[in-house]
Design an enzyme around this catalytic site. Sequence first.
Site, PDB file in Angstrom:
ATOM      1  N   ASN A   1     -61.005  46.740 -27.930  1.00  0.00           N
ATOM      2  CA  ASN A   1     -61.793  46.804 -29.155  1.00  0.00           C
ATOM      3  C   ASN A   1     -61.744  48.247 -29.678  1.00  0.00           C
ATOM      4  OD1 ASN A   1     -64.101  47.014 -31.022  1.00  0.00           O
ATOM      5  ND2 ASN A   1     -64.589  44.965 -30.281  1.00  0.00           N
TER       6      ASN A   1
ATOM      7  N   CYS B   1     -54.885  42.297 -42.924  1.00  0.00           N
ATOM      8  CA  CYS B   1     -55.582  41.944 -41.688  1.00  0.00           C
ATOM      9  C   CYS B   1     -54.860  42.550 -40.486  1.00  0.00           C
ATOM     10  CB  CYS B   1     -55.662  40.422 -41.557  1.00  0.00           C
ATOM     11  SG  CYS B   1     -56.220  39.887 -39.937  1.00  0.00           S
TER      12      CYS B   1
ATOM     13  N   GLU C   1     -89.844  33.431 -32.007  1.00  0.00           N
ATOM     14  CA  GLU C   1     -88.846  33.409 -30.941  1.00  0.00           C
ATOM     15  C   GLU C   1     -88.726  34.788 -30.287  1.00  0.00           C
ATOM     16  OE1 GLU C   1     -88.431  32.003 -33.901  1.00  0.00           O
ATOM     17  OE2 GLU C   1     -87.607  29.987 -33.633  1.00  0.00           O
TER      18      GLU C   1
ATOM     19  N   HIS D   1     -60.021  36.628 -38.991  1.00  0.00           N
ATOM     20  CA  HIS D   1     -58.881  36.087 -38.222  1.00  0.00           C
ATOM     21  C   HIS D   1     -59.385  35.593 -36.855  1.00  0.00           C
ATOM     22  CE1 HIS D   1     -54.351  36.511 -37.342  1.00  0.00           C
ATOM     23  NE2 HIS D   1     -54.888  35.957 -36.261  1.00  0.00           N
TER      24      HIS D   1
ATOM     25  N   HIS E   1     -60.499  34.980 -33.433  1.00  0.00           N
ATOM     26  CA  HIS E   1     -60.436  35.842 -32.252  1.00  0.00           C
ATOM     27  C   HIS E   1     -61.672  35.645 -31.398  1.00  0.00           C
ATOM     28  CE1 HIS E   1     -63.058  38.198 -34.892  1.00  0.00           C
ATOM     29  NE2 HIS E   1     -63.472  38.877 -33.827  1.00  0.00           N
TER      30      HIS E   1
HETATM   31 ZN    ZN Z   1     -55.046  37.864 -39.951  1.00  0.00          ZN
END
Ligand code: ZN
Length: 355
Positions: A92, A56, A325, A180, A182
């Site tokens: 990012n 990760c 919708e 993870h 975030h």
């Molecule tokens: Zn992680």
Amino acid sequence: MNSAFLAYASEHLRGLPIPQLRKDPIVGRWVIIATDRAKRPLAPKLEAPSPQAKLCPFCAGQEAKTPNEILAYRKGDSEPNKPGWRVRVIPNKFPALQIEGDLNKRGEGIYDRMNGIGAHEVIIECPHHEMSMANLSEENIREVFWVYRDRLVDLKKDRRLVYGMLFKNVGDAAGASLEHSHSQLIVTPIVPVNVKEEMTGAQEFFDYRGRCIFCDMVTQELSTEQRIVLDTPHFLAFAPFASRFPFETWILPKAHGSHFENIHKSEVDDLGTVLKTILMKQEVALDRPAYNYIIHTSPLDSQPLAHYHWHIEIIPRLTRVAGFEWGTGFYINPVPPEQAAGFLRATEVDLAQKK
Ligand SMILES: [Zn+2]
Ligand SMILES: [Zn+2]
Ligand SMILES: [Zn+2]
């Protein structure tokens, strides 16, 4: 993302040199065309949090796998882009908007476009491989809010940037591609249409009644009590009267404030507890649903506003947005907000409990 689409994208999609913003000339909605986003990796779905967590890129020790950090709360003597951080902000890797360049606004007949200038940042909320924000300590969650504030204050200095949208995607159904814990910040050079809609409605109410509609909402929800999920000294969490989604929950500061970045310390202290409690209740009551939360706040370039009031909207992804919708802007919600609030209110959680 659909794997057939990804295969198509990697073979046929020619990248634009930079992202582009295009405006729909009929309803005024802006769209971001960002070809790099198609190259994002798929979520490693079957990856268990334990041994593979070493892969990760958001875990402490893996800093070399991410772009250089923009900001980190870390131990005094630890070096940037090395372990020792508690909350870390990075650009990012596959941004929807980029920070370099100018807007170059231009028209083409009836169409408007501009360069996709802005910021797209990732806030890594903890150094250990934790998948659920509900498991973070209250103090950790408070630091996440301080980081949000610091980033808005910093980006505000850039006159090209107009709106900072802080949001979180959890789970496949909510659009998350990494597990993870975030959240993200996308800063745009225009005010997004959903925010504009809220601001216009709030302005009309203010012009008519001379009061902030969000402040009135807090007063009314406190007096009727039926939609309240949690009531604390500084915040009210409740299921909004016209909830679009089952268990939609809003967190409103009780004191009027238009800009999230002007939040007070006493409010951040309280908010850490409020958010943890709501997320834990949601996990217990709804069995760890996918969800999004967003922070609605005022444009970066505006002065304090009497008619707008920042807030957090939490949307568990229990139903799918489908044809009706999309076609109408109506939402069909199978759970009355009074019942949703009652259920969440009655769901007991222990904040001190270890996971
Ligand atoms: Zn992680
Ligand atoms: Zn208000
Ligand atoms: Zn809102």
